[in-house]
Each structure stands twice: as C-alpha cells, then as structure tokens.
Scaffold this motif. Structure first.
Motif, short mmCIF file in Angstrom:
data_model
loop_
_atom_site.label_atom_id
_atom_site.label_comp_id
_atom_site.label_asym_id
_atom_site.label_seq_id
_atom_site.Cartn_x
_atom_site.Cartn_y
_atom_site.Cartn_z
N UNK A 87 0.84 -1.21 0.00
CA UNK A 87 0.00 0.00 0.00
C UNK A 87 0.87 1.25 0.00
N UNK A 88 1.96 1.22 0.75
CA UNK A 88 2.86 2.38 0.82
C UNK A 88 3.55 2.61 -0.52
N UNK A 89 3.90 1.52 -1.23
CA UNK A 89 4.51 1.66 -2.55
C UNK A 89 3.54 2.35 -3.51
N UNK A 90 2.27 1.97 -3.46
CA UNK A 90 1.25 2.63 -4.28
C UNK A 90 1.09 4.10 -3.87
N UNK A 91 1.19 4.37 -2.58
CA UNK A 91 1.11 5.75 -2.09
C UNK A 91 2.30 6.58 -2.59
N UNK A 92 3.48 5.96 -2.64
CA UNK A 92 4.67 6.67 -3.15
C UNK A 92 4.48 7.01 -4.63
N UNK A 105 6.11 10.52 1.86
CA UNK A 105 6.23 11.87 1.30
C UNK A 105 7.35 11.81 0.28
N UNK A 106 7.12 12.39 -0.90
CA UNK A 106 8.09 12.34 -1.99
C UNK A 106 8.43 13.75 -2.46
N UNK A 107 9.73 14.00 -2.65
CA UNK A 107 10.22 15.25 -3.24
C UNK A 107 10.96 14.91 -4.53
N UNK A 108 10.85 15.77 -5.53
CA UNK A 108 11.60 15.61 -6.77
C UNK A 108 12.45 16.84 -7.03
N UNK A 152 7.74 6.51 -17.26
CA UNK A 152 7.42 7.72 -18.02
C UNK A 152 8.63 8.24 -18.79
N UNK A 153 9.76 8.38 -18.11
CA UNK A 153 10.89 9.12 -18.66
C UNK A 153 12.02 8.24 -19.20
N UNK A 154 11.92 6.93 -19.06
CA UNK A 154 12.98 6.04 -19.55
C UNK A 154 14.32 6.40 -18.95
N UNK A 155 15.36 6.48 -19.79
CA UNK A 155 16.70 6.80 -19.29
C UNK A 155 16.75 8.17 -18.61
N UNK A 156 15.93 9.11 -19.05
CA UNK A 156 15.90 10.44 -18.42
C UNK A 156 15.25 10.39 -17.04
N UNK A 157 14.66 9.26 -16.70
CA UNK A 157 14.06 9.09 -15.39
C UNK A 157 14.99 8.45 -14.37
N UNK A 158 16.19 8.03 -14.82
CA UNK A 158 17.17 7.45 -13.88
C UNK A 158 17.71 8.57 -13.00
N UNK A 159 17.72 8.35 -11.70
CA UNK A 159 17.98 9.45 -10.77
C UNK A 159 18.76 8.98 -9.55
N UNK A 160 19.33 9.95 -8.86
CA UNK A 160 19.87 9.73 -7.52
C UNK A 160 18.68 9.68 -6.56
N UNK A 161 18.88 9.04 -5.39
CA UNK A 161 17.72 8.87 -4.52
C UNK A 161 18.12 8.66 -3.07
N UNK A 162 17.24 9.12 -2.19
CA UNK A 162 17.32 8.79 -0.76
C UNK A 162 15.98 8.21 -0.36
N UNK A 163 16.00 7.19 0.49
CA UNK A 163 14.78 6.58 1.05
C UNK A 163 14.99 6.54 2.56
N UNK A 164 14.26 7.39 3.28
CA UNK A 164 14.52 7.63 4.69
C UNK A 164 13.32 7.21 5.53
N UNK A 165 13.57 6.46 6.57
CA UNK A 165 12.53 6.12 7.53
C UNK A 165 12.41 7.21 8.58
N UNK A 200 16.48 14.38 -11.67
CA UNK A 200 17.80 14.42 -11.06
C UNK A 200 17.82 13.64 -9.76
N UNK A 201 16.84 13.89 -8.88
CA UNK A 201 16.86 13.24 -7.57
C UNK A 201 15.45 13.05 -7.05
N UNK A 202 15.27 11.93 -6.35
CA UNK A 202 14.04 11.63 -5.62
C UNK A 202 14.42 11.49 -4.15
N UNK A 203 13.67 12.14 -3.29
CA UNK A 203 13.82 11.95 -1.85
C UNK A 203 12.49 11.40 -1.35
N UNK A 204 12.55 10.25 -0.70
CA UNK A 204 11.35 9.63 -0.16
C UNK A 204 11.45 9.45 1.33
N UNK A 205 10.41 9.87 2.03
CA UNK A 205 10.31 9.70 3.47
C UNK A 205 9.20 8.68 3.73
#
Length: 159
Positions: free
Chosen positions: A68-73, A150-153, A126-139, A97-102
C-alpha cells in the motif's frame, strides 16, 4: 525519447496527472531556480484526501502494508509531477535528477527502499533513461497529517 513527448508518453501509459494539491502550510508546491525545479514534499493525496494513513510495517494491524505504501509513493510522485507541470509544463523536463522519499516507519521496518520504488518505477516508466535518478529513502517516525510517505523531486528543465 525527446523531452517534448512526455505528455504523449503519459497518454500512452494511460496516466493522467492529478490536479495540483493545494499547500497544507506556508510553501509553494514547486519552485524553479535556474534550470532546476524543486518540489515540496508531496503526500499521497487523491481528491483532497490521503489514500492511506499510518505507519508502514509488515503484518501489524492498523498500519499501512509495504505494498500500500509503494502505491502511495507512486501517487505522491504523480502529485509532484503535477506541481512541475503546473509551474513549467511536463514537456520541459530534461531529466529527473533526484528523488527523496520519506517513509513513516513502524518499529523494526527497514523496507524504505522498496516503498520508494513506487515513485522511482513510475518515473522510469514515463521518462525512460531520463528518469534514472539519484535517490534517498529515509525512515521517519511521523509525517504530516498521518501520511505513510512523502516524496520530493528535483528535475532539470529546458532553459
């Protein structure tokens, strides 16, 4: 894929961007600085309501499941794209460029990366190779209004 076709790609996928979620406090949904757009943290809102509420945990009654949380993200990422579209237009995106997920995490939950994949996988679709990004996934222990994610782009846009 040329950046001018992102709106076409959304149509091909059957994905419709939702209306921009009105801010819950004193901030802008998205702000442009130079060639980048930064979104505020987006919650999994649908029609003015959270699609789920609570902490993410495995098998604990009353909590949000990792699925459910994955669908929410995914929904929160759609809301972030809607904010970008409203500010500069979806077709101006050059790359993600970057996704930050809490992730509001129950005791012992360590599956934050899998939850935030809901956002990352959507961006890849959606973006294919242009959608490849750096990321943080924080609890975290709590998120606004009881949201599970909560997601930031941060995106690069055409000049």
């Amino acid at each position: 894929m040329a950046s001018a076709s992102w709106s076409s790609r959304l149509s091909e996928l059957g994905v419709t961007l939702p209306p921009v979620v009105p801010p819950l406090a004193a901030y802008q949904p998205a702000v442009r600085s130079g060639d980048h757009v930064y979104t505020s943290g987006q919650l999994p809102m649908v029609g003015g309501e959270l699609m789920s509420r609570g902490k993410v945990a495995e098998g604990a009654e009353g909590n949000v499941t990792p699925e459910e949380a994955k669908a929410a993200a995914r929904q929160a990422a759609l809301n972030a794209l809607a904010a970008i579209d409203d500010l500069v237009g979806i077709d101006s995106i050059v790359r993600i460029v970057k996704v930050v997920g809490f992730v509001a995490s129950g005791t012992g939950f360590s599956g934050q990366p899998g939850v935030v994949n809901g956002a990352s996988e959507l961006l890849g679709e959606i973006f294919g190779d242009a959608g490849r990004h750096a990321r943080s996934a924080v609890g975290v222990s709590e998120l606004p209004i009881g949201a599970p994610v909560e997601i930031e782009l941060i995106v690069e846009v055409a000049s």
